[in-house]
Structures are given as C-alpha cells and as structure tokens.
Write a protein that holds these residues in place. Sequence first.
Motif, short mmCIF file in Angstrom:
data_model
loop_
_atom_site.label_atom_id
_atom_site.label_comp_id
_atom_site.label_asym_id
_atom_site.label_seq_id
_atom_site.Cartn_x
_atom_site.Cartn_y
_atom_site.Cartn_z
N ASP A 75 -40.06 2.64 34.43
CA ASP A 75 -40.18 4.04 34.88
C ASP A 75 -41.41 4.71 34.28
OD1 ASP A 75 -37.95 3.66 36.33
OD2 ASP A 75 -36.72 5.17 35.36
N ARG A 76 -41.77 4.27 33.08
CA ARG A 76 -43.01 4.81 32.49
C ARG A 76 -44.21 4.35 33.30
NH1 ARG A 76 -43.60 4.01 26.15
NH2 ARG A 76 -45.44 5.28 26.50
N GLU A 77 -44.18 3.07 33.70
CA GLU A 77 -45.31 2.53 34.47
C GLU A 77 -45.46 3.25 35.80
OE1 GLU A 77 -44.81 -1.69 34.94
OE2 GLU A 77 -44.65 -1.94 32.76
N THR A 78 -44.35 3.51 36.48
CA THR A 78 -44.41 4.17 37.78
C THR A 78 -44.54 5.68 37.65
OG1 THR A 78 -42.00 4.18 37.85
CG2 THR A 78 -43.11 2.40 39.02
N GLN A 79 -44.48 6.15 36.41
CA GLN A 79 -44.56 7.59 36.11
C GLN A 79 -43.44 8.38 36.78
OE1 GLN A 79 -48.53 9.26 36.02
NE2 GLN A 79 -49.40 7.23 35.90
N THR A 80 -42.30 7.75 36.88
CA THR A 80 -41.12 8.45 37.39
C THR A 80 -40.30 9.04 36.24
OG1 THR A 80 -40.03 6.30 37.44
CG2 THR A 80 -40.82 7.15 39.54
N LEU A 81 -40.60 8.60 35.01
CA LEU A 81 -39.78 8.99 33.86
C LEU A 81 -39.72 10.51 33.66
CD1 LEU A 81 -38.06 8.02 31.48
CD2 LEU A 81 -40.14 7.84 30.13
N GLU A 82 -40.88 11.14 33.63
CA GLU A 82 -40.90 12.59 33.40
C GLU A 82 -40.20 13.34 34.53
OE1 GLU A 82 -44.76 14.08 32.56
OE2 GLU A 82 -44.68 13.43 30.49
N LEU A 83 -40.37 12.81 35.73
CA LEU A 83 -39.73 13.47 36.89
C LEU A 83 -38.21 13.35 36.79
CD1 LEU A 83 -42.18 12.23 39.66
CD2 LEU A 83 -41.94 14.57 38.82
N GLU A 84 -37.74 12.21 36.29
CA GLU A 84 -36.29 12.04 36.11
C GLU A 84 -35.77 13.02 35.06
OE1 GLU A 84 -36.69 7.88 35.29
OE2 GLU A 84 -35.51 7.32 37.05
N LEU A 85 -36.56 13.17 34.00
CA LEU A 85 -36.14 14.09 32.93
C LEU A 85 -36.11 15.54 33.42
CD1 LEU A 85 -38.16 12.62 29.92
CD2 LEU A 85 -35.73 12.34 30.42
N ALA A 86 -36.89 15.83 34.44
CA ALA A 86 -36.95 17.21 34.95
C ALA A 86 -35.85 17.50 35.98
CB ALA A 86 -38.31 17.47 35.57
N THR A 87 -34.97 16.52 36.22
CA THR A 87 -33.85 16.77 37.14
C THR A 87 -32.62 17.18 36.32
OG1 THR A 87 -32.92 14.54 37.08
CG2 THR A 87 -34.71 14.92 38.65
N PRO A 88 -31.65 17.80 36.99
CA PRO A 88 -30.45 18.21 36.23
C PRO A 88 -29.51 17.05 35.91
CG PRO A 88 -30.35 19.01 38.51
CD PRO A 88 -31.66 18.32 38.36
N ALA A 89 -29.77 15.85 36.41
CA ALA A 89 -28.87 14.70 36.18
C ALA A 89 -28.88 14.31 34.71
CB ALA A 89 -29.31 13.52 37.04
N PRO A 90 -27.69 13.99 34.14
CA PRO A 90 -27.66 13.53 32.73
C PRO A 90 -28.42 12.20 32.62
CG PRO A 90 -25.45 14.00 33.58
CD PRO A 90 -26.37 14.01 34.75
N PHE A 91 -29.47 12.22 31.84
CA PHE A 91 -30.39 11.08 31.82
C PHE A 91 -29.72 9.80 31.31
CE2 PHE A 91 -34.21 8.89 29.93
CZ PHE A 91 -34.73 8.52 31.14
N ALA A 92 -28.92 9.93 30.25
CA ALA A 92 -28.26 8.75 29.69
C ALA A 92 -27.34 8.10 30.72
CB ALA A 92 -27.47 9.13 28.44
N LEU A 93 -26.68 8.93 31.51
CA LEU A 93 -25.78 8.41 32.54
C LEU A 93 -26.55 7.64 33.61
CD1 LEU A 93 -22.71 8.69 33.22
CD2 LEU A 93 -23.36 10.51 34.79
N VAL A 94 -27.71 8.17 33.95
CA VAL A 94 -28.55 7.51 34.96
C VAL A 94 -29.01 6.15 34.43
CG1 VAL A 94 -30.78 7.65 36.18
CG2 VAL A 94 -29.32 9.67 36.01
N VAL A 95 -29.49 6.13 33.20
CA VAL A 95 -29.97 4.87 32.61
C VAL A 95 -28.81 3.88 32.48
CG1 VAL A 95 -31.04 3.81 30.57
CG2 VAL A 95 -31.85 6.02 31.40
N ALA A 96 -27.66 4.34 32.00
CA ALA A 96 -26.50 3.45 31.81
C ALA A 96 -26.04 2.87 33.15
CB ALA A 96 -25.36 4.21 31.15
N SER A 97 -26.06 3.66 34.19
CA SER A 97 -25.65 3.16 35.51
C SER A 97 -26.58 2.05 35.98
CB SER A 97 -25.68 4.29 36.55
OG SER A 97 -24.89 5.36 36.11
#
Lengths: 254, 315
Positions: A75-97
Amino acid sequence: MRAIQGAIRVQFEITRHNVMDYYWMLLIPFFALIFMAVLVQSGRSDLLAYALVGPLLVGVGQMAFYVASEVLSRDRETQTLELELATPAPFALVVASRTMLLTSAGLLGFAESWLVARVVFNETIEVHHAGVLVASLVATTFAAAGTAVITSALFSLTRSARSMQNTVTYPLYVLAGVMVPAAFLPDWLEPVSKVIFLSWSADLLRDALSAESVNDFAPRLGAVLGLGAAALVAGSLLLGRMVDHLRHQGRLGI
Amino acid sequence: MIAVATEGLVRTYRGRDKRQEVVALDELSIEIEQGEVYGLLGPNGAGKTTLVKILSTVLLPTRGTARILGHDVVTETKTVRRLIGIVFGGDRGLYPWISGRHNLNYWAALYNVPGPIAKQRVDELLERVGLGDRADDRVEGYSRGMKQRLHLARGLVSGARVLFLDEPTTGMDPIAARDFRKLVGELKGEGRTILITTHDMAEAEAVCDRVALIDHGRLLATETPRGLSRLVAEHERIDCEDTPEDVIEYVRGMIGVASVEARAEGGHRIQMGDSEAVPKVIKVLAEHGVASINTSRPSLEEVYLRIIGDRGLKV
C-alpha cells in the motif's frame, strides 16, 4: 462490516492477479513429498498425518510472514496508504481482514498435502475428528492473521524488521513442533513452544487426524485463539503507533 | 457557512540532518465558504500538499487549528473523515492490478457506503469520468489520463461534501483537463466545497471562485480570478531589440513603466507596472523603427517575486 467486506474483496482481487502471492503454495506439495517419503521409506506410513500437518502449517505460516506481511508495504508503494488512513474505516480492522484472507489461502496446503499422500504414495489420510479439524484450521488462520498484522506494521516501520522473515520463520516452525511434535524436543524448549500459537495448532491438527479421542479440546483451542487475539491486539497497537508516527512526522519509518 | 477554516496553522518538519527545522506552513489562515471553489496556487514546496494533508487528517499541525464544516481535524478526526474526499494528481493511490470498478468498490466500502448505493454510485461515476467502457479492465492498462480520471472518481465515491483536489490535472492532456474543469463546475453546482491546489494559473482562473497565492507556507494574496489576471497583467513586459539608447531613455521615463533592463542575450526588457501603458510603449517603439517587439506575461513564480517585493510578504 462494509469495511471488512471491501477489504477482503479487494485483497482477493489483488492476490488473484499476483501470481507471486501463490508462490509458497506451489512449494507445499514438495515439502509434503519430502516429509512423507522419509516416513514411507522408514515404514512409518501410520505417521503420515504428521507429514500432512507440517506442510499445512508451513503454508499458513509462509502466507502470514511473507505475503500477508507485505500488505502495508504494498500500500505504501501504490500510495494508497495515506488515502486509507483518511477514511473513517478502522484501519486495523481493514488490515486484519486482508491478512486473514491471505493466511486462509495457506489452508490449501491441507488439500495439497492430502493429495500428495493419495496420488504419490497411494495412502489415504483419514480425518477422524472433522469438527476439531475445522475449528483448529479456523483458529489457526485467525492467529496467523493476527501475527501478520504485527509483522506488516513492523515491516512498514523499519526495514531491519524484514530480516526477521528469513531468520526467524524456520526456527519458529521447529520450536512450534510443526515439523516434529514439540514433545520430541528437549524439555527446556517447552515454555518457548507454548507461547507460539503454531505449537497448539499443530497438536490439535495431529489429534484431529488421529483415531484416538481428543483431550482438552476447548482449552487448547482457546490457547490458539487467545494467542491470536493477543497478536491482533499487539498488531493493532503497533498500527496505531505507525499511524501516529505518520501523522506527527509526515513519514513512516523509525 | 464556512466549510474550511484554518487559523494560524503552522507545520514544521525536521530537516534531513534532524537539527534544522523546515517550515512548511507558516501561520496560514484561510476561510472557504460552503459551495465555493477555492484555488491554492503556488510552486512546488509552497506548502499546498502539507495543507491538504492536515485538512485530510493524515498529518497533524504543529500549531493552529483547522476545521471542516465546524469540526476540528485533530480532535474530531472520524467526523471529518466522513465529510471529505481527496484526489491526488498523477496516478497515485490506485491498485494497478485490479479493475477500475474494484478500486472504486473498495473505497466505497471504506467510506461505509451501503452496497446497493455503492454499486449505483460506482457505475455513475465511471460513466461520468468516461471510463464506463474500461471499468472492468485492470488499471495498469490505463493511460495516465484514465488513471487520473479514475482517481477523481475515487475521491467522489464517498459522496463527500468537501473535496480536496491536490494538483488533479498534472499530466492530463488538454481535452481531459477541459473535461475536468467542466466536472468541477458540476460539482460546485451540486453544492460541494472544493479546495484545489495547482501551479497552473490558467486552471485556477478557469475553475475557481477565489484563488490564494501561497509560497513558503505563507499566504501572499487572495484574489478572485479577475483580480489574479489583473495582478499578472500589471507585471506584463515588453522585450525589444536594436533599440536606440535615446528611445530606451524616453521609454524609461514613461508613466506605467516600472523598469528597463538590458538583457544578457541582447536587447532590452521593459517591465510594466500598469498594463494600460503597454500599447503606448509599443507605439513609441514602433514609431522609432524598432522592428523586434515581443510582449509576454510573467510566469507565476515571477509574479510571486513581484508580490513579495511589493507587499513585503504581507497579505
């Protein structure tokens, strides 16, 4: 719930199109072949179930340590990481899924190893306790996914953690009794084995394939789930630290 | 109602050697009305992306406050995240191995858009950005312009009321850029508030209600596009060659001429201080037989320098 669904779906699509994500699963039949050949040649076909559990757990472990652990780096390579962090979704839950989906792919190792026994050695490995098997596989996947959340965060925070992939995984399999039961190892190693979820998983899976009755199933399954939950909590805390670091410093890495 | 407000916003970073402190935002205060298209214009490193990151909650300010529709970006992070959409320029922020549709579905899920609404919205957005026919193709096969359009759709999939577009037309071909400007107009028509960062003055003029000039993290000026055009026109210049020295001296004394300098490559540059004087100067040059006369407008960077010089860094 939508976030979990979306995370699993996107990871499925990403993995479907990345052949290298299956790399370890292509090796599993060869691991099974080696273990089973040794047992068959030494006249211990009765222990083939042991040779099935080993490659199965190596498959789950490799998917966790090598593939699922790369989720955040990717996600860092595709530069989606910061965009994911800027969403209201719980980040740990997204990664764990997402790590859960990838580690569950390691379960294919069961079918692969079972087929090696059947096709190559003409031996049928019977499942004597199907419920125990299914519950153990689900719990193992959960625990592996939790562990992958930790390693995924570590790999994003510091490059040096990556050396762990090569130096820790195989000793971990040995200590956990994945290759041979932990009971066969020196007594002083037992406390180490007990804190590795794979050791509990390996024993449960071997019992599920054995004709003998399964003792203390619930507490042993609880140990796998408990260690998995502890890993998930630790991973979530580490992810929180990673996000804090990013928000404070403007960059990842420590 | 104010949609975006920052007050005394400061963001500093540690430099490479850890001892030096780099100021990315320096006491930046802006207010953007709801439904307004607000352009943030500045060269690379001016602090535009830092501001967008703070407003998007992925970066904390060192000092000062920032609010989105009245919600503080530091203390009400989750609420703010539900209200905003972000679009980066270029092809960042997409998974190249999967289709455009799957990319949008993922982001819709992360914004908790219910399934049936997400499906309809994703279909509509793909059509809206002209990717309906390629929706199920893998993104790695898209052109740069297509990726940018998909990224724009990504930013809209949450149905955000406030949009941050960070250099969204970087690398877009002129037709795609024109379509993008049309889309910004439509989004404004829907009542959305848009903060757009760019270093393209023409783009800012075309889509923005107000434009702020920013450099070194400081707000230099806030103007309407018309005001911005006037600002640029005021600094128009005339290049001439083979001009007799007495004519140069005459021009130097004309009203509306800021300065006359000899150019290293030959000839002179007449720097105007008033655009209305330009035809008069050209007339004088032509009457004195000067054959090579060129007028040009300064680059944005040159305008900055002028503004900094004229206003002493004051807004």
